[in-house]
Design a protein around this motif. Structure first.
Motif, PDB file in Angstrom:
ATOM      1  N   ILE A 362      27.866 -54.221 -15.390  1.00  0.00           N
ATOM      2  CA  ILE A 362      29.149 -54.803 -15.777  1.00  0.00           C
ATOM      3  C   ILE A 362      29.533 -55.818 -14.713  1.00  0.00           C
ATOM      4  N   ASN A 363      29.949 -56.993 -15.156  1.00  0.00           N
ATOM      5  CA  ASN A 363      30.368 -58.049 -14.240  1.00  0.00           C
ATOM      6  C   ASN A 363      31.889 -58.136 -14.232  1.00  0.00           C
ATOM      7  N   PHE A 364      32.495 -57.887 -13.065  1.00  0.00           N
ATOM      8  CA  PHE A 364      33.941 -57.998 -12.895  1.00  0.00           C
ATOM      9  C   PHE A 364      34.230 -59.377 -12.303  1.00  0.00           C
ATOM     10  N   GLY A 365      34.885 -60.230 -13.082  1.00  0.00           N
ATOM     11  CA  GLY A 365      35.102 -61.589 -12.616  1.00  0.00           C
ATOM     12  C   GLY A 365      36.490 -62.131 -12.805  1.00  0.00           C
ATOM     13  N   HIS A 528      38.676 -48.436 -22.429  1.00  0.00           N
ATOM     14  CA  HIS A 528      39.244 -49.772 -22.543  1.00  0.00           C
ATOM     15  C   HIS A 528      38.686 -50.652 -21.410  1.00  0.00           C
ATOM     16  N   PHE A 529      38.794 -51.969 -21.583  1.00  0.00           N
ATOM     17  CA  PHE A 529      38.347 -52.890 -20.542  1.00  0.00           C
ATOM     18  C   PHE A 529      39.075 -54.221 -20.742  1.00  0.00           C
ATOM     19  N   ALA A 530      39.002 -55.045 -19.714  1.00  0.00           N
ATOM     20  CA  ALA A 530      39.581 -56.388 -19.769  1.00  0.00           C
ATOM     21  C   ALA A 530      38.910 -57.252 -18.706  1.00  0.00           C
ATOM     22  N   GLU A 531      38.622 -58.488 -19.119  1.00  0.00           N
ATOM     23  CA  GLU A 531      38.102 -59.524 -18.224  1.00  0.00           C
ATOM     24  C   GLU A 531      36.802 -59.113 -17.535  1.00  0.00           C
ATOM     25  N   VAL A 532      35.899 -58.502 -18.271  1.00  0.00           N
ATOM     26  CA  VAL A 532      34.583 -58.136 -17.747  1.00  0.00           C
ATOM     27  C   VAL A 532      33.519 -58.604 -18.721  1.00  0.00           C
ATOM     28  N   LEU A 533      32.292 -58.728 -18.234  1.00  0.00           N
ATOM     29  CA  LEU A 533      31.133 -59.063 -19.049  1.00  0.00           C
ATOM     30  C   LEU A 533      30.122 -57.936 -18.931  1.00  0.00           C
ATOM     31  N   PHE A 534      29.570 -57.559 -20.070  1.00  0.00           N
ATOM     32  CA  PHE A 534      28.604 -56.466 -20.093  1.00  0.00           C
ATOM     33  C   PHE A 534      27.178 -57.013 -20.104  1.00  0.00           C
ATOM     34  N   ASP A 535      26.281 -56.195 -19.592  1.00  0.00           N
ATOM     35  CA  ASP A 535      24.845 -56.490 -19.578  1.00  0.00           C
ATOM     36  C   ASP A 535      24.521 -57.742 -18.762  1.00  0.00           C
ATOM     37  N   THR A 536      25.321 -58.055 -17.810  1.00  0.00           N
ATOM     38  CA  THR A 536      25.028 -59.186 -16.932  1.00  0.00           C
ATOM     39  C   THR A 536      25.668 -58.942 -15.584  1.00  0.00           C
TER      40      THR A 536
END
Length: 1360
Positions: A362-365, A528-536
């Motif tokens: 998971i990318n937290f950006g 739940h999630f917000a402002e993240v990208l999965f599989d990268t």
């Protein structure tokens, strides 16, 4: 314009091939079936992903409520992608303005594409119809492409049509598990090549591993390996014991390469020039050593070493991961391995498909990113584990509220450590930490568990990293776990942490012993999630630079903290002492400590070293020489070279003593001993000699022990001899090594020592050029990587113009990165650039004056990953913070244009000087070309100076004025018009040893003694080529014909020089005695030159050139009148130009029988000749008793003996004491000076000058105002009283010059005129008239009675 039309035509005829090259520019989305286009969602039937093709009838739009929209392309097979293009939805207000590009080989593992590093944001469209294409700086390979919109038109919604450009790609993959390796045997056994290419792609999650290795028994090798997740290249073309330079070279690239992403590596070599490429980042370097061919034995190894016989390489971990398409000199080794070719040897089980794990990171950006997953409530043990990687120092990793309101648990990253905080009601908060420097970008595993009265945390399962704490605790697990941050509002979500959000990547999340299914989280079926990208995972470096102890300051530690030279410290008021200097400013070289010898007029920079004491050498030969390296204190060779390169003058004393040891051998042979200077260049001349002629100082004046040799040591005698002198050619200094090679014979020995390097001045600050027309200078492109600073001065009267511009990419490219500094208008200086975020510009505007005021202005611009800024003169900085995720990559492949933009657009007309890029000065003067509209120096104030520089002084442009450089003249003062002379008593004489002048002259070529320097115009006298030159003591308009002039120094050299084919002599004198010798130049042969006064007081010039004497009578009248006289004599070959006082210039020709050279000059005498040996009897006749009078302004070529004597600081050096000798009483005087015009000091040099508009403000307040009114009132009152008094005094008084009384017309005809007063003169009677006139009254009668009705009026007498 023609090029742009050609580009459009090329694009038109290219068709489907586009604007590409190499045949890899096919449009890939158009031919795909509709099943290959997918998306996270779509808005309606006509906005489905199948319509997301360029120039389609609609476009793709996601649902309005889709929180994480994306468009995905399946190319069915792996392709090479080189460009991406976007377009908005057809006939709508829907388009994307910013987006992110992800690629991968599977749909569950994505890699973000970074533009020039870590800028993952692409600029999109500005309308619905235009196509915006981005040519990628390196070509990646992938099967799946995903576009993630980040911003779109606020008046519409997301709308996208997409195009990809590239070609099919054949992939041959090898998988190594850490125990495998392969080798490839060369077809012809050993390989010997001038050029090589190594290329492959790899991905791994290991930090260390050997990727490629090949070697030979001769010492050649090439190694590519991972160390600490960095890529290292080791290469050597071989070394030789007789060669001074080692052949090993190491280059480093990348940072965190164990990220399970494909990385492309390429090494290109041609001879010693090499390129090292990693993911499009190219490093160009030159291999060490002296060989150019790579010799390899038999085979090359991939993934590790095969066989145990290869021991030249130390132990290395084998590689674990995937390697794709290994290319060596056009041979695909991976393809041969897949086909199991006979030349491939396997060790272990190498797989032919990539078996890498799928971690689902998971990318937290985002600024408010988080992931919330449910837990198992009310358990007595809380257990959480995860892996993370980041560059940030701080960030929230985990937050969870305990059940039953017992408190909360918080894990946060702080200063690179994991801090644990457990808060419970009614108890003190428990806090402890674990780990060290965990923000290094690598993956780190965290395991945390807490239960009643115990808590434990471990990092990376490393022994000793576990931290256990015993503390009264009561644990009940809660219902939610928050990773990476807390959502808002906290009251709604129950996350009450005040820590900042975490930025980085996480994977393998485990809660209460259970692995979290992130696929369910991605599709919102869990948590739940917000402002993240999965599989990268694409972390960016949001760093903070700590500049302590670096010598620099600023956002990226790029601004120098120390001054560039001792001269700068002198100007700031410092005194002598040790100072830290940084010669290259913001360049790559570090600052170092030197000693500054600060004097009144200059500051010497002194750099000491470890060869200050004598070094004894024995047992060396030409085959095995002694190599004495010079290690400078606190500085490397490159740093000391930067100091010398930036200095106006440098010198270094070198001394070689020998006993049966030869130095330079013969003039044409390879020397036994020599010294090595800057850039490791070998030099075969010694101290006191000149570059390029392979001689010592004694070889110039023929004073060596053996006259047939050129050095004392070359006599090879069994006694101690010495060759010594100063090295003064700046471009060769400093001395870095000394090579001694002839001490292996019996009783043979040599000793040498080297004094410190001494430099002064700054030759870069006034490197100036003038642009007269639309000209441009081309310099190598900017290669500044991540930070760039620009500084220069400009001066112009033009309203606009481009100072400099650099653009990357071919001319036909749609969007080209660039940077440009220009004068946009007369009041605006603009710094414009595009580094991947679109067009940006900074503007400094002047509201109080215009920049084209024909004055010097300083411009400073800087750009880095943190900010861009611009400043003009002392105005405030204009700042522009760079957007997040910006990665500056200032590597350009087109020339740097100075003076205009590309294709000579918007040319600059004016002057530029001291242009520096990252501390490196551009040689503007060296590029000046009059035929192209440029010239050196600034033709501004020096073109028409208010007061010209006299006597050959050089006009130098300064910031807002000009100065005169009088160093090469015999005069001083602001305009080189102050005489320096001396009064000679009878018997006083001065000798200046010209031999010392020859020893200290550092010329570039020895043959320049007989002809002018190439590239410089004839007719040169130092200062004659300066605009506004006023010849000393010459008549009006005096200029010499175009002949090669004597005394021409090499550019950049400021010492004395001599030319045997001509002389330039000038001086003034006054005397009352005769005979006398004024000036005499002796030689080691019979040649001489003399100016003398004969018995009759006339002036005579005598020459002896060869065997034929020459005499010329300079004057026919005596000059012994006590008045000042001037003499100017110039000889060019056999032509004499003579001028005495203000008489016309005369020209004389020598006979062809007279030699054209004054050979072997020895000494210059003033006042009397005290030479040993044979002297012309005529000279002896006039030599006694000697000259008595004054001499001033004496100059022989560019030797000024009187100025040297009176202006040299005391105590004098040993060299000067040897060169200059004075016998008798000699006192300073200017009595021999010609009358000169009195010139005022210019305002720029007058410390008491106030400009006309200088504001003077009173601080007296109301008192001054009242006093002013009172004084004005008194003055007005006084004036009024004077006026009234005047009117009253003249009302009853007349002044008449006639006998007719005033107001006589009021008298009756019969009345009598009044009698005149005593002493008055009666006017004669009028002539008789026809009618009888009344008889005048007698003079004796008394006054008649007055009319009672008239005032009394008296007539004044004429005498009054």
């Amino acid at each position: 314009m023609h090029l742009r039309l050609f580009c459009i035509l090329l694009a038109t005829v290219s068709g489907a091939q586009g604007w590409g090259y190499y045949g890899c520019d096919e449009e890939l989305v158009g031919p795909l079936y509709w099943r290959s286009l997918g998306a996270s969602s779509y808005y309606g039937l006509l906005t489905a992903p199948r319509f997301a093709r360029l120039h389609g009838i609609s476009g793709w739009s996601p649902q309005i409520k889709d929180p994480n929209p994306w468009l995905q392309i399946d190319l069915m097979t792996k392709h090479r992608i080189r460009a991406v293009a976007t377009q908005g939805s057809y006939n709508s207000w829907d388009w994307v303005t910013r987006y992110m590009l992800l690629y991968g080989d599977r749909v569950d593992s994505w890699t973000p594409f970074y533009q020039r590093g870590h800028n993952a944001t692409f600029f999109g469209n500005v309308n619905e119809s235009a196509v915006v294409r981005h040519d990628l700086h390196f070509h990646f390979t992938a099967r799946y492409i995903r576009i993630v919109p980040l911003a779109w038109n606020p008046r519409g919604k997301i709308g996208l049509r997409l195009g990809l450009y590239g070609c099919p790609y054949k992939s041959d993959v090898l998988y190594f598990d850490g125990d495998d390796a392969i080798s490839y045997r060369f077809p012809r056994g050993a390989s010997r090549s001038l050029w090589d290419v190594f290329a492959f792609s790899f991905k791994t999650e290991e930090k260390d591993g050997l990727l490629l290795h090949t070697e030979s028994a001769q010492g050649d090798y090439v190694t590519l390996e991972l160390q600490g997740a960095q890529l290292l290249l080791h290469m050597s073309l071989g070394s030789s014991p007789t060669q001074p330079r080692p052949g090993h070279t190491t280059m480093t690239a990348g940072g965190v390469l164990n990220d399970q992403h494909w990385h492309y590596v390429r090494v290109d070599r041609f001879g010693r020039d090499a390129n090292f490429t990693l993911d499009g980042y190219v490093q160009r370097f030159v291999l060490n050593g002296d060989f150019e061919r790579l010799n390899l034995d038999n085979e090359i190894f991939i993934g590790g070493l095969v066989g145990a016989s290869h021991k030249n390489l130390g132990y290395r971990h084998n590689f674990r991961g995937c390697i794709e398409n290994v290319i060596f000199n056009r041979v695909n080794i991976a393809d041969l391995a897949v086909r199991r070719h006979s030349r491939i040897t396997f060790e272990g089980k190498v797989a032919f498909r990539c078996l890498d794990p799928v971690p689902h990171p998971i990318n937290f950006g985002g600024p408010h990113n988080f992931v919330q997953v449910p837990g198992f409530p009310r358990r007595g043990r809380l257990a959480v584990s995860f892996r993370f990687r980041t560059w940030d120092l701080t960030g929230l990793l985990l937050f969870s509220s305990l059940g039953d309101g017992l408190g909360h648990v918080e894990l946060m990253l702080s200063e690179g450590q994991v801090n644990v905080s457990i808060a419970q009601m009614g108890r003190k908060k428990l806090q402890f930490a674990a780990g060290y420097r965990l923000n290094d970008g690598f993956w780190h595993e965290v395991n945390f568990a807490a239960q009643e009265n115990h808590a434990v945390i471990s990092i990376d399962d490393v022994e000793g990293s576990e931290v256990r704490v015993s503390y009264p605790l009561l644990i009940r697990t809660g219902t939610s776990y928050f990773f990476g941050g807390c959502p808002k509002p906290a009251s709604q979500w129950g996350c009450h942490s005040n820590q900042t959000a975490f930025h980085g990547c996480m994977e393998l999340l485990k809660v209460d012993g259970q692995l979290v299914n992130l696929t369910l989280v991605e599709f919102r079926r869990l948590g739940h999630f917000a402002e993240v990208l999965f599989d990268t995972c694409g972390i960016t470096d949001s760093f903070i630079c700590y500049c302590e102890l670096t010598g620099y300051k600023g956002e990226t530690c790029h601004q120098p903290l120390y001054k560039e030279s001792c001269e700068a410290y002198r100007l700031s008021g410092k005194t002598s002492g040790n100072f830290t200097i940084d010669p290259d400013g913001s360049g790559p070289l570090k600052p170092f400590v030197v000693y500054c010898d600060i004097r009144e007029n200059r500051a010497w920079t002194v750099v000491r070293h470890d060869r200050l004491w004598t070094t004894r050498v024995t047992g060396s030969s030409m085959e095995r020489p002694f190599l004495g390296a010079v290690q400078y204190w606190n500085a490397s060779w490159e740093e000391v070279s930067a100091l010398a390169n930036a200095s106006q003058h440098c010198e270094q004393w070198i001394e070689f003593s020998c006993y049966n040891s030869r130095l330079l051998n013969t003039a044409g042979g390879y020397p036994y001993s020599f010294w090595i200077g800057r850039n490791e260049e070998q030099h075969f001349y010694w101290g006191g000699s000149q570059p390029g002629i392979q001689r010592c100082a004694c070889g110039l004046d023929r004073s060596c022990v053996d006259p047939a040799l050129h050095c004392n040591c070359d006599a090879d005698q069994p006694q101690w001899r010495t060759d010594k002198g100063l090295l003064t050619f700046v471009d060769h200094l400093p001395v870095t090594q000394l090579v001694v090679g002839d001490t292996n014979r019996s009783n043979s020995e040599a000793q040498f020592f080297l004094r410190p390097l001494r430099c002064y001045g700054d030759r870069n600050s006034w490197n100036t050029i003038s642009f007269h027309t639309g000209a441009t200078l081309r310099f190598p492109p900017v290669r500044a990587n991540h930070s760039l600073d620009i500084s220069f001065y400009f001066r112009t009267s033009a309203p606009s113009g481009v100072f400099l511009e650099n653009i990357a990419g071919p001319y036909c490219q749609w969007r080209r990165p660039y940077l440009r500094v220009e004068l946009n208008t007369s009041r605006d200086v603009v710094f414009a650039f595009d580094v991947g975020n679109g067009d940006e510009n900074l503007t400094v505007r002047s509201d109080d004056f215009e920049f084209n005021d024909d004055e010097w202005h300083l411009v400073r611009a800087e750009i880095n990953v943190k900010q861009a800024r611009l400043r003009v003169d002392h105005r405030p900085w204009v700042l522009r913070p760079m957007p997040p995720q910006t990665y500056i990559w200032l590597e350009y492949d087109q020339p740097l244009y100075v003076g205009s933009a590309e294709l000579k657009r918007r040319p600059f007309v004016g002057c530029l000087r001291a242009m520096r890029l990252n501390g490196a000065t551009l040689n503007l003067e060296g590029r000046a070309n009059a035929s192209e509209g440029t010239s050196p120096n600034c033709t501004g104030r020096c073109t028409h100076p208010r007061f010209p520089c006299s006597h050959g002084g050089r006009c130098v442009e300064r910031y807002s004025y000009y100065t005169c450089d009088c160093e090469l003249t015999a005069f001083e003062g602001p305009y080189c018009n102050h005489d320096i002379g001396g009064f000679f008593e009878p018997g006083t004489w001065m000798r200046y040893n010209l031999q010392s002048a020859l020893r200290s002259a550092a010329q570039e070529f020895s043959h320049m003694l007989s002809r002018p320097v190439p590239g410089y115009e004839p007719g040169y006298v130092p200062g004659y080529d300066t605009p506004g030159y006023v010849p000393g003591h010459h008549g009006p308009g005096y200029r010499l014909p175009d002949y090669p002039r004597p005394g021409r120094p090499v550019p950049g050299y400021r010492g004395p020089v001599y030319n045997v084919t001509g002389e330039e002599v000038s001086f003034s004198f006054s005397t009352s005695s005769a005979p006398a010798v004024l000036l005499y130049v002796s030689s080691f042969v019979q040649d001489y030159m003399a100016v003398l006064i004969k018995e009759d007081g006339t002036l005579q010039l005598r020459y002896q050139l060869g065997t034929s004497p020459y005499m010329y009578q300079l004057t026919t009248r005596p000059v012994t009148d006590g008045q000042p006289h001037s003499v100017n004599i110039t000889r060019v070959y056999r032509t004499l130009f003579i001028q005495v006082d203000y008489f016309p210039l005369t020209e004389q020709k020598f006979s062809l029988l007279v030699d054209s050279q004054l050979d072997s000059p020895k000494a210059l005498y003033l006042g009397r000749v005290m030479e040993t040996g044979i002297i012309d009897p005529e000279i002896q006749r006039y030599n006694t008793p000697g000259f008595s009078g004054c001499l001033s302004g004496v100059r022989f070529n560019n030797v000024a003996p009187l100025k040297t004597h009176f202006r040299t600081p005391r105590p004098v050096t040993a060299e000067l004491a040897e060169a200059l000798r004075v016998q008798g009483e000699l006192s300073e005087s200017n009595c021999g000076a010609m009358p000169r015009l009195v010139s005022e000091v210019p305002p720029e040099l007058d410390p008491w000058y106030l400009p006309p508009d200088f504001p003077y403000y009173h601080d007296d307040g109301w008192v001054a105002i009242l006093l002013g009114f009172l004084v004005a009132f008194l003055l007005l009152g006084l004036v009024g009283m004077l006026v009234l008094f005047y009117l009253q005094n003249h009302r009853y008084k007349g002044s008449y010059h006639t006998n007719e009384p005033k107001g006589s017309h009021d008298y009756q005809p019969g009345s009598k005129p009044p009698l005149p007063t005593a002493g008055s003169v009666q006017a004669p009677a009028p002539p008789p008239a026809p009618a009888p006139a009344p008889t005048p009254a007698p003079a004796a009668l008394g006054p008649a009675p007055r009319d009672q009705n008239l005032p009394q009026i008296l007539e004044e007498s004429r005498s009054e």
